[in-house]
Scaffold this motif. Sequence first.
Motif, PDB file in Angstrom:
ATOM      1  N   GLY A  58      -9.546   9.592   3.506  1.00 19.47           N
ATOM      2  CA  GLY A  58      -9.475   8.142   3.433  1.00 19.47           C
ATOM      3  C   GLY A  58     -10.156   7.624   2.183  1.00 19.47           C
ATOM      4  N   GLY A  59     -10.548   6.349   2.232  1.00 21.28           N
ATOM      5  CA  GLY A  59     -11.186   5.730   1.079  1.00 21.28           C
ATOM      6  C   GLY A  59     -10.674   4.326   0.856  1.00 21.28           C
ATOM      7  N   ASP A  60     -10.443   3.982  -0.397  1.00 20.09           N
ATOM      8  CA  ASP A  60     -10.098   2.616  -0.787  1.00 20.09           C
ATOM      9  C   ASP A  60      -8.610   2.354  -0.548  1.00 20.09           C
ATOM     10  N   PRO A  61      -8.261   1.368   0.298  1.00 24.73           N
ATOM     11  CA  PRO A  61      -6.839   1.080   0.527  1.00 24.73           C
ATOM     12  C   PRO A  61      -6.113   0.607  -0.724  1.00 24.73           C
ATOM     13  N   ALA A  62      -6.845   0.094  -1.712  1.00 28.39           N
ATOM     14  CA  ALA A  62      -6.192  -0.294  -2.962  1.00 28.39           C
ATOM     15  C   ALA A  62      -5.580   0.913  -3.660  1.00 28.39           C
ATOM     16  N   ALA A  63      -6.211   2.075  -3.512  1.00 22.23           N
ATOM     17  CA  ALA A  63      -5.648   3.298  -4.091  1.00 22.23           C
ATOM     18  C   ALA A  63      -4.348   3.664  -3.394  1.00 22.23           C
ATOM     19  N   ALA A  64      -4.312   3.501  -2.066  1.00 23.03           N
ATOM     20  CA  ALA A  64      -3.069   3.759  -1.337  1.00 23.03           C
ATOM     21  C   ALA A  64      -1.971   2.806  -1.793  1.00 23.03           C
ATOM     22  N   ALA A  65      -2.310   1.541  -2.003  1.00 16.04           N
ATOM     23  CA  ALA A  65      -1.325   0.567  -2.473  1.00 16.04           C
ATOM     24  C   ALA A  65      -0.799   0.937  -3.855  1.00 16.04           C
ATOM     25  N   GLY A  66      -1.670   1.426  -4.724  1.00 19.69           N
ATOM     26  CA  GLY A  66      -1.246   1.823  -6.060  1.00 19.69           C
ATOM     27  C   GLY A  66      -0.281   2.990  -6.045  1.00 19.69           C
ATOM     28  N   ILE A  67      -0.496   3.931  -5.129  1.00 21.06           N
ATOM     29  CA  ILE A  67       0.401   5.084  -5.020  1.00 21.06           C
ATOM     30  C   ILE A  67       1.744   4.648  -4.438  1.00 21.06           C
ATOM     31  N   ALA A  68       1.702   3.852  -3.370  1.00 21.49           N
ATOM     32  CA  ALA A  68       2.945   3.361  -2.771  1.00 21.49           C
ATOM     33  C   ALA A  68       3.770   2.572  -3.786  1.00 21.49           C
ATOM     34  N   SER A  69       3.104   1.847  -4.670  1.00 16.46           N
ATOM     35  CA  SER A  69       3.800   1.042  -5.677  1.00 16.46           C
ATOM     36  C   SER A  69       4.667   1.897  -6.591  1.00 16.46           C
ATOM     37  N   ALA A  70       4.269   3.145  -6.799  1.00 15.06           N
ATOM     38  CA  ALA A  70       5.028   4.031  -7.684  1.00 15.06           C
ATOM     39  C   ALA A  70       6.323   4.505  -7.052  1.00 15.06           C
ATOM     40  N   LEU A  71       6.440   4.384  -5.726  1.00 17.41           N
ATOM     41  CA  LEU A  71       7.537   5.037  -5.018  1.00 17.41           C
ATOM     42  C   LEU A  71       8.477   4.071  -4.295  1.00 17.41           C
ATOM     43  N   CYS A  72       8.307   2.776  -4.511  1.00 15.46           N
ATOM     44  CA  CYS A  72       9.216   1.809  -3.891  1.00 15.46           C
ATOM     45  C   CYS A  72       9.325   0.570  -4.774  1.00 15.46           C
ATOM     46  N   GLU A  73      10.354  -0.217  -4.537  1.00 16.12           N
ATOM     47  CA  GLU A  73      10.578  -1.436  -5.318  1.00 16.12           C
ATOM     48  C   GLU A  73      10.176  -2.689  -4.555  1.00 16.12           C
ATOM     49  N   TYR A  74       9.605  -2.531  -3.401  1.00 15.14           N
ATOM     50  CA  TYR A  74       9.172  -3.669  -2.583  1.00 15.14           C
ATOM     51  C   TYR A  74       8.121  -4.478  -3.341  1.00 15.14           C
ATOM     52  N   ASP A  75       8.271  -5.800  -3.344  1.00 14.51           N
ATOM     53  CA  ASP A  75       7.364  -6.648  -4.117  1.00 14.51           C
ATOM     54  C   ASP A  75       6.282  -7.309  -3.275  1.00 14.51           C
TER      55      ASP A  75
END
Length: 205
Positions: A58-75
Amino acid sequence: PSVTLTRLSDGAGHLKIRWFARSEDPLQDTATLARRAIAELASDGAPGVVIDVRSGMGGDPAAAAGIASALCEYDGVMVDVVHAAGRRAQFARTGPPLWPDAPIAMLVNEMTVSAAEDLTIALEELADAVVVGTPTAWGLNGIGFLDLGDRYALATPQGTAVGPRSGVGRPGMRVEPHVRVDNPTTAELRDGIDPALEAARQNLC
């Protein structure tokens, strides 16, 4: 390192993420490291990626958001935590999509917790990732800290993480896999066999 990338037998990526840290140092920032690996796989024309967050701390959810951003076009919001008092902790897209049509399998187990679970539900809902493994660790919640004095604090669960598209929480605050595969045994690990990883590779979509 928090992120390692290896290749599977068919050329698909095996991206292992051990923890989710946010740092000004790009060599310590989990999202930066993962996005570099994702860009490399996309550039090479890899047939997909298994994102392995088994025993992810686990850790910082902002890091999870940054990774997800690389793999989808959802805004919209990538990670969304609804606290008991109604306050929301929302983590939006950071950076452009790098591989939005990637076939993805998420590999989880009973020690996948917190931001690793956040990333799993984000990619399940936003990138149609298939989740493989065993149910996760009941950590889909926000965290608050109670000051105990003398530089000590008690971390307590507060609120519920919800799906970024559905806005719905998960029963038991954990992620249930689509494909149930037990952890490898000691003998299998000794022999270099990982049935869960192989199942994830076969279920890339």
